[in-house]
Design a protein around this motif. Structure first.
Motif, PDB file in Angstrom:
ATOM      1  N   PHE A  30      15.243 -33.800 -18.395  1.00  0.00           N
ATOM      2  CA  PHE A  30      13.911 -33.079 -18.540  1.00  0.00           C
ATOM      3  C   PHE A  30      13.604 -32.498 -19.799  1.00  0.00           C
ATOM      4  N   ASN A  31      12.603 -32.923 -20.407  1.00  0.00           N
ATOM      5  CA  ASN A  31      12.221 -32.767 -21.663  1.00  0.00           C
ATOM      6  C   ASN A  31      10.940 -31.525 -21.574  1.00  0.00           C
ATOM      7  N   VAL A  32      11.301 -30.197 -21.819  1.00  0.00           N
ATOM      8  CA  VAL A  32      10.143 -29.379 -21.813  1.00  0.00           C
ATOM      9  C   VAL A  32       9.267 -29.457 -23.097  1.00  0.00           C
ATOM     10  N   VAL A  33       7.923 -29.744 -22.786  1.00  0.00           N
ATOM     11  CA  VAL A  33       6.950 -29.827 -23.742  1.00  0.00           C
ATOM     12  C   VAL A  33       5.589 -29.299 -23.155  1.00  0.00           C
ATOM     13  N   MET A  34       5.072 -28.876 -24.380  1.00  0.00           N
ATOM     14  CA  MET A  34       3.501 -28.452 -24.194  1.00  0.00           C
ATOM     15  C   MET A  34       2.736 -29.882 -23.965  1.00  0.00           C
ATOM     16  N   LYS A  35       1.543 -29.579 -23.165  1.00  0.00           N
ATOM     17  CA  LYS A  35       0.575 -30.736 -23.214  1.00  0.00           C
ATOM     18  C   LYS A  35      -0.697 -29.873 -22.592  1.00  0.00           C
ATOM     19  N   PRO A  45      -3.292 -25.454 -23.427  1.00  0.00           N
ATOM     20  CA  PRO A  45      -1.961 -26.202 -23.459  1.00  0.00           C
ATOM     21  C   PRO A  45      -1.048 -25.203 -22.210  1.00  0.00           C
ATOM     22  N   ILE A  46      -0.355 -26.233 -21.503  1.00  0.00           N
ATOM     23  CA  ILE A  46       0.641 -25.628 -20.614  1.00  0.00           C
ATOM     24  C   ILE A  46       1.987 -26.121 -20.822  1.00  0.00           C
ATOM     25  N   VAL A  47       3.036 -25.145 -20.183  1.00  0.00           N
ATOM     26  CA  VAL A  47       4.346 -25.800 -20.467  1.00  0.00           C
ATOM     27  C   VAL A  47       4.551 -26.611 -19.454  1.00  0.00           C
ATOM     28  N   THR A  48       5.246 -27.895 -19.622  1.00  0.00           N
ATOM     29  CA  THR A  48       5.509 -28.885 -18.606  1.00  0.00           C
ATOM     30  C   THR A  48       6.948 -29.514 -18.749  1.00  0.00           C
ATOM     31  N   ILE A  49       7.294 -30.259 -17.831  1.00  0.00           N
ATOM     32  CA  ILE A  49       8.336 -31.174 -17.665  1.00  0.00           C
ATOM     33  C   ILE A  49       7.862 -32.574 -17.820  1.00  0.00           C
ATOM     34  N   ASP A  50       8.334 -33.251 -19.212  1.00  0.00           N
ATOM     35  CA  ASP A  50       7.835 -34.493 -19.413  1.00  0.00           C
ATOM     36  C   ASP A  50       6.492 -34.727 -19.369  1.00  0.00           C
ATOM     37  N   THR A 122      13.460 -32.012   2.203  1.00  0.00           N
ATOM     38  CA  THR A 122      12.593 -31.496   0.938  1.00  0.00           C
ATOM     39  C   THR A 122      12.799 -30.474   0.367  1.00  0.00           C
ATOM     40  N   LEU A 123      13.270 -30.136  -0.901  1.00  0.00           N
ATOM     41  CA  LEU A 123      13.230 -28.790  -1.568  1.00  0.00           C
ATOM     42  C   LEU A 123      12.469 -28.959  -2.841  1.00  0.00           C
ATOM     43  N   LEU A 124      12.488 -27.765  -3.726  1.00  0.00           N
ATOM     44  CA  LEU A 124      11.781 -28.047  -5.079  1.00  0.00           C
ATOM     45  C   LEU A 124      12.721 -27.489  -6.282  1.00  0.00           C
ATOM     46  N   TRP A 125      12.158 -27.739  -7.167  1.00  0.00           N
ATOM     47  CA  TRP A 125      12.755 -27.259  -8.544  1.00  0.00           C
ATOM     48  C   TRP A 125      11.682 -26.327  -9.104  1.00  0.00           C
ATOM     49  N   HIS A 126      12.041 -25.324  -9.986  1.00  0.00           N
ATOM     50  CA  HIS A 126      10.873 -24.585 -10.734  1.00  0.00           C
ATOM     51  C   HIS A 126      11.479 -23.897 -11.883  1.00  0.00           C
ATOM     52  N   ALA A 127      11.073 -23.592 -12.929  1.00  0.00           N
ATOM     53  CA  ALA A 127      11.306 -22.454 -13.961  1.00  0.00           C
ATOM     54  C   ALA A 127      11.397 -21.323 -13.088  1.00  0.00           C
ATOM     55  N   HIS A 128      12.523 -20.480 -13.872  1.00  0.00           N
ATOM     56  CA  HIS A 128      12.797 -19.206 -13.053  1.00  0.00           C
ATOM     57  C   HIS A 128      12.975 -18.026 -14.325  1.00  0.00           C
ATOM     58  N   ILE A 129      12.135 -17.868 -14.891  1.00  0.00           N
ATOM     59  CA  ILE A 129      12.100 -16.837 -15.968  1.00  0.00           C
ATOM     60  C   ILE A 129      10.324 -16.694 -16.124  1.00  0.00           C
ATOM     61  N   THR A 130       9.901 -15.450 -16.358  1.00  0.00           N
ATOM     62  CA  THR A 130       8.682 -15.161 -16.732  1.00  0.00           C
ATOM     63  C   THR A 130       7.719 -15.903 -15.494  1.00  0.00           C
ATOM     64  N   TRP A 131       6.643 -16.315 -15.787  1.00  0.00           N
ATOM     65  CA  TRP A 131       5.596 -16.875 -14.871  1.00  0.00           C
ATOM     66  C   TRP A 131       5.588 -18.374 -14.973  1.00  0.00           C
ATOM     67  N   LEU A 132       6.368 -18.998 -15.774  1.00  0.00           N
ATOM     68  CA  LEU A 132       6.517 -20.484 -16.306  1.00  0.00           C
ATOM     69  C   LEU A 132       6.400 -21.379 -14.881  1.00  0.00           C
ATOM     70  N   VAL A 136       5.429 -25.276 -14.250  1.00  0.00           N
ATOM     71  CA  VAL A 136       6.889 -25.971 -14.299  1.00  0.00           C
ATOM     72  C   VAL A 136       7.309 -25.923 -13.010  1.00  0.00           C
ATOM     73  N   HIS A 137       7.301 -26.913 -12.120  1.00  0.00           N
ATOM     74  CA  HIS A 137       7.682 -27.153 -10.895  1.00  0.00           C
ATOM     75  C   HIS A 137       7.480 -28.686 -10.343  1.00  0.00           C
ATOM     76  N   GLY A 138       8.336 -29.027  -9.590  1.00  0.00           N
ATOM     77  CA  GLY A 138       8.509 -30.473  -8.921  1.00  0.00           C
ATOM     78  C   GLY A 138       9.121 -30.485  -7.621  1.00  0.00           C
ATOM     79  N   ALA A 139       9.270 -31.762  -6.789  1.00  0.00           N
ATOM     80  CA  ALA A 139       9.698 -31.707  -5.893  1.00  0.00           C
ATOM     81  C   ALA A 139      11.183 -32.376  -5.973  1.00  0.00           C
ATOM     82  N   ILE A 140      12.082 -31.986  -5.022  1.00  0.00           N
ATOM     83  CA  ILE A 140      13.533 -32.544  -4.806  1.00  0.00           C
ATOM     84  C   ILE A 140      13.448 -33.116  -3.451  1.00  0.00           C
TER      85      ILE A 140
END
Length: 557
Positions: A30-35, A45-50, A122-132, A136-140
């Motif tokens: 997972f590359n954390v990048v701005m786009k 611009p937002i914080v994203t994975i890939d 089905t679960l999910l993954w997400h950033a767990h700091i501030t409101w990112l 920054v979230h997606g499906a498991i």
């Protein structure tokens, strides 16, 4: 003799082959990048994975191993939480910042390693700091073991539906509004379905997601509420759903035309394309049955039959009223564990810890805030203060001064929690407090809402465990009479529950996972205000009941 040994080894290999094939390691980077993304006719611009919003889907099978290398290329600290993954003995990889790890700083990386043990769905993954986690979230997606069927008719296709929110402003600026002014932050500007808000006022180019279906086919929709702050209704015009799973736990199937889903929750439904060829509105709208401000924008998308002509009008639908408590109650009360021989509901019947946690908002003094006060939140009148060292590290190394093990298991001063007296317990105390549990002890927590300032429902998420929702009600919990009505046979198994407005919900779990485990409201605004605490589950006997040592690349604070 040698030939017999050879034959025996071959037979043994054939017997063990299915088990060996099932075990797999899934590797991700997972590359954390701005786009830059354009929504609502405005770009930011937002914080994203890939560079994806929502982010990439993580696939695995039950009992497989997952390894995710996360590389932080943005000017923000970050962590990732694998929401609902049990993380048995692997709390170092659970992800909540300053609870199980320090943040991954700019230019640094961290490798998450965990097993998916006894889970499927089905679960999910997400950033767990501030409101990112806003972006920054997606499906498991956890598939059953090879050769193990779903306990419901096999669908023809599967689709992922991620629900979210969108702000025109930077989400950290929205969060900081509360820090600076003490007032509640602005609500979002739109809801999204798979990243798109659909048709909205004052933006003719706004797009929506399209789900293409084929007549007669059945689709497993994996629905995820990744919104920051709002419970949602989900509906498709003229179609019904069969609910088969929530939070990666199978349920007794039931039919409904409306799914109610809170932030952090997941729901799998079967959708059969059984209507005439055409286009049908898919939409989400918020639920709020009190006076709290919400984003009233309905997000829309389209279910389009493959034989539908481009010019065909979209068939519309009517969503429940924003305050339709009847709809939420009907959905929640229909959920029952499958409780079969293969998927039993192992509800703890004898309880070692009986806890009452009163959750709600309050007001504390604040000399730098606009009105001299700040809206806060807490449990049992304790507003949780985030430490500067991760709690799990402090627990593992017996570091003093980071937390105290005196979180109150019941309100220190009991009161009428759901009465309309706004002056009762309006202030909270601040502290980094945890509640200790012995390994394998059984726990009952009654999450009680209150009516201080404004009653409101709370989606409560517990890390590290699934729990059984054994009861719920409106008003103050009655410890004598309410347990008589508990469902201890087939209660729904979840990782995130709903505490009804001015009401209560009771959960039970077995503390069979050593480590430090966060419990918090999954409305990000309430988490920011301090509606959170942590359980410390002590090691049991021997290495198989003890947390593993910390990894060498664990981020430093």
């Amino acid at each position: 003799m040698g030939s017999w040994v050879h034959v025996f080894v071959m037979v043994l290999a054939l017997v063990l082959l299915p088990t060996m094939v099932e075990s797999k390691v899934w590797r991700y980077k997972f590359n954390v990048v701005m786009k830059n993304f354009t929504r609502l006719c405005a770009s930011k611009p937002i914080v994203t994975i890939d560079g994806k919003f929502p982010g990439p889907t993580l696939y695995a099978r039950e009992d497989d191993r997952v390894i995710v290398q996360l590389v932080n290329n943005v000017p923000y600290n970050i962590t990732i939480h694998w929401h609902g993954i049990r993380q048995i003995r692997t709390g170092w990889f659970d992800g909540p910042a300053y609870i199980t790890q320090c943040p991954i700083q700019t230019g640094e990386s961290y490798t998450y390693k965990f097993n998916v043990t006894g889970q499927r769905g089905t679960l999910l993954w997400h950033a767990h700091i501030t409101w990112l986690r806003a972006t920054v979230h997606g499906a498991i997606v956890i598939l059953p073991k090879h050769g193990v069927p779903y306990p419901f008719p096999k669908p023809d296709h599967e689709r992922i539906i991620v629900l979210g929110e969108w702000w025109k402003s930077d989400v950290d600026d929205v969060m900081n509004q509360w820090m600076q002014t003490g007032m509640p932050p602005n609500v979002s500007d739109a809801h999204t379905i798979n990243g798109y808000p659909g048709r909205v006022p004052n933006c003719s180019t706004s797009k929506g997601y399209t789900l293409h279906v084929e007549a007669g086919k059945t689709y497993l929709l994996r629905i995820i509420n990744a919104a920051l702050n709002e419970d949602l209704f989900f509906k498709i015009a003229k179609h019904q759903f069969t609910v088969v799973e929530v939070d990666a736990s199978y349920v007794k199937p039931f039919k409904t035309d409306t799914v109610y889903i809170a932030p952090g929750q997941t729901t799998n439904v079967l959708l059969t394309a059984d209507q005439r060829s055409g286009k049908y509105l898919m939409a989400i709208s918020p639920f709020m049955d009190t006076i709290v401000a919400i984003d009233n924008q309905t997000a829309t998308s389209t279910v389009s039959y493959k034989t539908a002509e481009p010019y065909m009008q979209t068939t519309l639908t009517t969503l429940p009223a924003t305050n339709s408590t009847a709809t939420t109650n009907s959905f929640a009360e229909s959920l029952r564990s499958l409780n079969s021989a293969k998927y039993p509901a192992l509800v703890p019947l004898e309880i070692d810890h009986s806890l009452l946690f009163v959750a709600g908002v309050g007001v504390n003094n604040c000399s730098t805030c606009v009105n001299g006060s700040r809206v806060v939140a807490g449990i049992n009148n304790v507003t949780f203060v985030m430490p500067s060292t991760a709690l799990l590290q402090a627990h593992y190394y017996n570091t003093n001064g980071v937390f105290t093990a005196d979180f109150p298991g019941n309100p220190v001063t009991p009161y009428n929690y759901t009465s309309n007296n706004p002056l009762t317990n309006i202030q909270t105390t601040n502290g980094t407090k945890v509640y200790p549990l012995a390994y394998n002890s059984t726990v009952q927590v009654v999450m009680q809402g209150n009516a201080v300032i404004a009653p409101e429902s709370h989606p409560i998420h517990l890390h590290g465990f699934n729990f059984f929702v054994v009861g719920k009600g409106i008003g103050d919990y009655d410890p004598v009479n309410d347990p008589k009505k508990f469902n201890l046979v087939d209660p729904v198994e979840r990782n995130t529950l709903n505490v009804p407005t001015a009401g209560w919900t009771a959960l039970r779990f077995r503390a069979d996972n050593p480590g430090v485990w966060f419990l918090h409201c999954h409305l990000e605004v309430h988490t920011t205000w301090g509606l959170k605490m942590a359980f410390v589950v002590e090691n049991g006997e021997g290495p198989n009941e003890s947390i593993i040592p910390p990894p060498k690349d664990l981020p430093a604070c």
